[in-house]
Design a protein around this motif. Structure first.
Motif, PDB file in Angstrom:
ATOM      1  N   ARG A   1      10.854 -60.674 -10.112  1.00 20.37           N
ATOM      2  CA  ARG A   1       9.418 -60.350 -11.045  1.00 20.37           C
ATOM      3  C   ARG A   1       9.438 -61.242 -12.532  1.00 20.37           C
ATOM      4  O   ARG A   1       8.381 -61.188 -12.727  1.00 20.37           O
ATOM      5  CB  ARG A   1       9.125 -59.407 -11.355  1.00 20.37           C
ATOM      6  CG  ARG A   1       8.452 -58.483 -10.137  1.00 20.37           C
ATOM      7  CD  ARG A   1       8.492 -56.908 -10.282  1.00 20.37           C
ATOM      8  NE  ARG A   1       9.158 -55.612 -10.757  1.00 20.37           N
ATOM      9  CZ  ARG A   1      10.339 -55.340 -10.348  1.00 20.37           C
ATOM     10  NH1 ARG A   1      10.205 -55.061  -8.872  1.00 20.37           N
ATOM     11  NH2 ARG A   1      10.926 -54.440 -11.512  1.00 20.37           N
ATOM     12  N   ILE A   2      10.786 -61.688 -12.840  1.00 20.89           N
ATOM     13  CA  ILE A   2      10.685 -61.632 -14.378  1.00 20.89           C
ATOM     14  C   ILE A   2      10.552 -63.047 -14.370  1.00 20.89           C
ATOM     15  O   ILE A   2      10.019 -63.823 -15.247  1.00 20.89           O
ATOM     16  CB  ILE A   2      12.305 -61.779 -14.390  1.00 20.89           C
ATOM     17  CG1 ILE A   2      12.325 -60.027 -15.622  1.00 20.89           C
ATOM     18  CG2 ILE A   2      12.731 -62.481 -16.202  1.00 20.89           C
ATOM     19  CD1 ILE A   2      14.141 -59.590 -15.653  1.00 20.89           C
TER      20      ILE A   2
ATOM     21  N   GLN B   1       8.967 -65.013 -11.821  1.00 17.94           N
ATOM     22  CA  GLN B   1       7.374 -65.219 -12.115  1.00 17.94           C
ATOM     23  C   GLN B   1       6.905 -65.153 -12.824  1.00 17.94           C
ATOM     24  O   GLN B   1       6.069 -65.724 -14.131  1.00 17.94           O
ATOM     25  CB  GLN B   1       7.088 -64.469 -11.151  1.00 17.94           C
ATOM     26  CG  GLN B   1       7.600 -64.282  -9.576  1.00 17.94           C
ATOM     27  CD  GLN B   1       6.985 -63.822  -8.253  1.00 17.94           C
ATOM     28  OE1 GLN B   1       6.590 -62.508  -8.852  1.00 17.94           O
ATOM     29  NE2 GLN B   1       7.553 -64.020  -7.230  1.00 17.94           N
ATOM     30  N   ARG B   2       6.792 -63.840 -14.397  1.00 21.11           N
ATOM     31  CA  ARG B   2       6.460 -63.460 -15.582  1.00 21.11           C
ATOM     32  C   ARG B   2       6.532 -64.439 -16.322  1.00 21.11           C
ATOM     33  O   ARG B   2       5.439 -65.602 -17.072  1.00 21.11           O
ATOM     34  CB  ARG B   2       6.765 -62.216 -15.641  1.00 21.11           C
ATOM     35  CG  ARG B   2       5.883 -61.776 -17.310  1.00 21.11           C
ATOM     36  CD  ARG B   2       4.005 -60.953 -17.106  1.00 21.11           C
ATOM     37  NE  ARG B   2       3.972 -60.317 -15.874  1.00 21.11           N
ATOM     38  CZ  ARG B   2       3.617 -59.035 -15.968  1.00 21.11           C
ATOM     39  NH1 ARG B   2       3.288 -59.084 -17.295  1.00 21.11           N
ATOM     40  NH2 ARG B   2       3.825 -58.494 -15.467  1.00 21.11           N
TER      41      ARG B   2
ATOM     42  N   GLU C   1       3.965 -67.902 -15.618  1.00 27.22           N
ATOM     43  CA  GLU C   1       2.730 -67.229 -15.393  1.00 27.22           C
ATOM     44  C   GLU C   1       2.605 -67.658 -17.115  1.00 27.22           C
ATOM     45  O   GLU C   1       1.805 -68.397 -17.287  1.00 27.22           O
ATOM     46  CB  GLU C   1       2.136 -66.125 -15.442  1.00 27.22           C
ATOM     47  CG  GLU C   1       2.245 -65.439 -13.469  1.00 27.22           C
ATOM     48  CD  GLU C   1       1.721 -64.285 -13.676  1.00 27.22           C
ATOM     49  OE1 GLU C   1       2.178 -63.458 -14.612  1.00 27.22           O
ATOM     50  OE2 GLU C   1       1.890 -63.973 -12.395  1.00 27.22           O
ATOM     51  N   MET C   2       3.725 -67.901 -17.214  1.00 23.06           N
ATOM     52  CA  MET C   2       3.518 -67.801 -19.455  1.00 23.06           C
ATOM     53  C   MET C   2       3.650 -69.174 -20.067  1.00 23.06           C
ATOM     54  O   MET C   2       4.619 -69.269 -21.166  1.00 23.06           O
ATOM     55  CB  MET C   2       4.790 -66.954 -19.910  1.00 23.06           C
ATOM     56  CG  MET C   2       4.045 -65.669 -19.972  1.00 23.06           C
ATOM     57  SD  MET C   2       2.463 -65.446 -20.412  1.00 23.06           S
ATOM     58  CE  MET C   2       2.297 -63.787 -19.647  1.00 23.06           C
TER      59      MET C   2
END
Length: 134
Positions: free
Chosen positions: A105-106, A108-109, A112-113
């Motif tokens: 999740r880290i 992926q986030r 996204e940024m």
């Protein structure tokens, strides 16, 4: 001159019955099939007699080991019997899964940024390509 036989030797040879010849027919001997219970018993025999029962509470056995008690709580096991259902590899995988999921999740986030972890730029670029189509 030959030595006279002792009384013991003469008695033994006289007492032995003559051997009967056996027929040359061989019969196949069957080996009994091992059952699962027999295998479980063999494992117990190799370790010796257990010092605690299967119903023994883990929190009593590991009252000094905080980390072990945390693992038992995470696995939701309370007795030795419950814990014996897991292999060491299974326990490691179960404990590591939330960690791996969080790291994913880290990643992926950050992707996204338009950011990434060290040496993880390939993942970020691939993830951005996949999510553009959504």
């Amino acid at each position: 001159m030959p030595k006279p036989k002792s009384k013991k030797t003469a008695f033994k040879s006289a007492a032995k019955p003559a051997k009967k010849s056996k027929p040359a027919v061989k019969t196949a001997k069957r080996k009994p099939a091992k059952s699962k219970k027999a295998t479980a018993v063999e494992v117990d025999v190799a370790l010796g007699r257990p010092l605690v029962t299967q119903e023994e509470k883990l929190y009593l056995l590991f009252k000094e080991d905080y980390h072990a008690r945390q693992i038992f709580e995470f696995l939701r096991v309370a007795t030795v019997r419950d814990l014996e259902q897991y292999s060491p590899l299974q326990i490691s995988r179960i404990l590591a899964k939330p960690l791996h999921d969080t790291i994913d999740r880290i990643r992926q986030r950050l992707a996204e940024m338009k950011r990434s972890l060290r040496d993880d730029e390939d993942f970020a670029a691939e993830y951005r390509k996949q999510t553009k189509g959504r």
